[in-house]
Enzyme design. Structure first.
Site, PDB file in Angstrom:
ATOM      1  N   SER A   4       0.822  -1.207   0.000  1.00  0.00           N
ATOM      2  CA  SER A   4       0.000   0.000   0.000  1.00  0.00           C
ATOM      3  C   SER A   4       0.856   1.256   0.000  1.00  0.00           C
ATOM      4  O   SER A   4       1.937   1.296   0.594  1.00  0.00           O
ATOM      5  CB  SER A   4      -0.898   0.004   1.240  1.00  0.00           C
ATOM      6  N   TYR A  32      -2.113   5.668  -6.011  1.00  0.00           N
ATOM      7  CA  TYR A  32      -3.219   6.571  -6.310  1.00  0.00           C
ATOM      8  C   TYR A  32      -2.787   7.541  -7.405  1.00  0.00           C
ATOM      9  O   TYR A  32      -1.597   7.797  -7.591  1.00  0.00           O
ATOM     10  CB  TYR A  32      -3.620   7.372  -5.068  1.00  0.00           C
ATOM     11  N   THR A  58      -5.286   2.479  -8.168  1.00  0.00           N
ATOM     12  CA  THR A  58      -6.606   2.497  -7.542  1.00  0.00           C
ATOM     13  C   THR A  58      -7.525   3.436  -8.311  1.00  0.00           C
ATOM     14  O   THR A  58      -7.260   4.634  -8.406  1.00  0.00           O
ATOM     15  CB  THR A  58      -6.499   2.930  -6.070  1.00  0.00           C
ATOM     16  N   LYS A 130      -7.182  -1.337 -10.230  1.00  0.00           N
ATOM     17  CA  LYS A 130      -7.799  -1.882  -9.019  1.00  0.00           C
ATOM     18  C   LYS A 130      -9.082  -1.097  -8.713  1.00  0.00           C
ATOM     19  O   LYS A 130      -9.042   0.123  -8.547  1.00  0.00           O
ATOM     20  CB  LYS A 130      -6.829  -1.758  -7.835  1.00  0.00           C
ATOM     21  N   HIS A 154     -13.185  -1.831  -2.843  1.00  0.00           N
ATOM     22  CA  HIS A 154     -12.474  -1.121  -1.777  1.00  0.00           C
ATOM     23  C   HIS A 154     -12.957  -1.573  -0.400  1.00  0.00           C
ATOM     24  O   HIS A 154     -13.068  -0.772   0.543  1.00  0.00           O
ATOM     25  CB  HIS A 154     -12.643   0.392  -1.928  1.00  0.00           C
ATOM     26  N   GLY A 186     -12.169  -8.509  -1.761  1.00  0.00           N
ATOM     27  CA  GLY A 186     -13.381  -7.994  -1.131  1.00  0.00           C
ATOM     28  C   GLY A 186     -14.310  -9.095  -0.658  1.00  0.00           C
ATOM     29  O   GLY A 186     -14.855  -9.854  -1.463  1.00  0.00           O
ATOM     30  N   ARG A 189     -13.498 -14.415   3.005  1.00  0.00           N
ATOM     31  CA  ARG A 189     -13.362 -14.699   4.434  1.00  0.00           C
ATOM     32  C   ARG A 189     -13.081 -16.159   4.742  1.00  0.00           C
ATOM     33  O   ARG A 189     -13.020 -16.545   5.909  1.00  0.00           O
ATOM     34  CB  ARG A 189     -14.650 -14.272   5.165  1.00  0.00           C
TER      35      ARG A 189
END
Length: 266
Positions: A4, A32, A58, A130, A154, A186, A189
């Site tokens: 990131s 970005y 992004t 992304k 996101h 996203g 899980r």
């Protein structure tokens, strides 16, 4: 692993840690679209020099979403943490809200025709978009010569009511028709979530929050536990659906509940 722009460690430190675990580990640099093109280029060149193989631009954050919890609680990154890629130290970060800090550097004028050719002119890394959720944007990424797209919302933090990535994935895969690589993140899980995403055509599945939860639970050991849990769930899901290899995971392994009740094959 994707690094990131808001990482608290430098690209070189993160790369060194990853390569220390396995020598063939690959990294992408999340980026970005920035008002300061000089700094944006500097970030790209550093990432490339350190061995990153792709930039993940992004595309779903021209502005931050309405985040009432962050505003209500005056969310700020804790003291002592820096953002090396953005060249912000703890004092810079503490001096403004996250919202104000983001708005100060982020360029809200996203433009395919301007930004992709510029990236091509300053880096040899692969260029991925992304934050894609539609067939139209998948086709646009192909038209602009991008190397791949990451179907992402996101983490659901940008726009309430936005489509779940698992729902948006099939139309993006169909639009790509094998011409561009499709990854997804996203809401992943479990290992069975990974299985579903691969069955719907994703080449690769990314996770974020589960790793953070593992870190909060027990540091590095917690992240190891999360990865092991996902792996074991994924392996058993493959076994229980008769898949001997990842290539065997297809839509034929899935079913959907029809509006009239019965379970239908995809």
């Amino acid at each position: 692993m994707c690094i990131s722009s808001f990482a608290n460690y430098s690209v070189s430190d993160i790369r060194a840690a990853g390569l220390g675990v396995r020598g063939d580990m690959r990294h992408a640099m999340q980026l970005y679209t920035m008002k300061d093109r000089g700094l944006e280029e500097k970030i790209l060149r550093k990432a490339e020099a350190e061995g990153c193989s792709a930039v993940f631009l992004t595309a779903d954050s021209p502005v931050l979403g309405v985040r009432y919890n962050e505003w209500r609680n005056d969310f700020r990154t804790p003291k002592g943490l820096n953002f090396p890629a953005l060249e912000w130290d703890s004092r810079d970060i503490q001096g403004r809200t996250h919202d104000d800090g983001f708005m100060s550097f982020n360029d809200d004028g996203h433009n395919w025709a301007r930004d992709i050719p510029w990236l091509r002119s300053v880096t040899k890394m692969e260029i991925w978009i992304k934050g894609v959720l539609t067939a139209e944007d998948t086709l646009k990424a192909i038209e602009m010569g991008c190397d791949g797209v990451l179907v992402s919302n996101h983490g659901g933090r940008q726009l309430d009511g936005v489509a779940a990535t698992i729902d948006a994935l099939p139309e993006c895969v169909e639009a790509a028709a094998g011409r561009i690589r499709i990854h997804v993140d996203g809401g992943i899980r479990s290992g069975t979530d990974m299985f579903k995403a691969l069955a719907l055509g994703a080449e690769h599945v990314w996770v974020g929050r589960p790793a953070i939860w593992g870190l909060a639970y027990d540091g590095e050991k917690g992240v190891d536990l999360m990865l092991d849990t996902f792996y074991n769930e994924f392996k058993r899901c493959m076994q229980l659906t008769g898949c001997n290899s990842v290539k065997d995971i297809t839509k034929a392994c899935l079913g959907v509940v029809r509006s009239d009740g019965p379970l239908a094959r995809l």
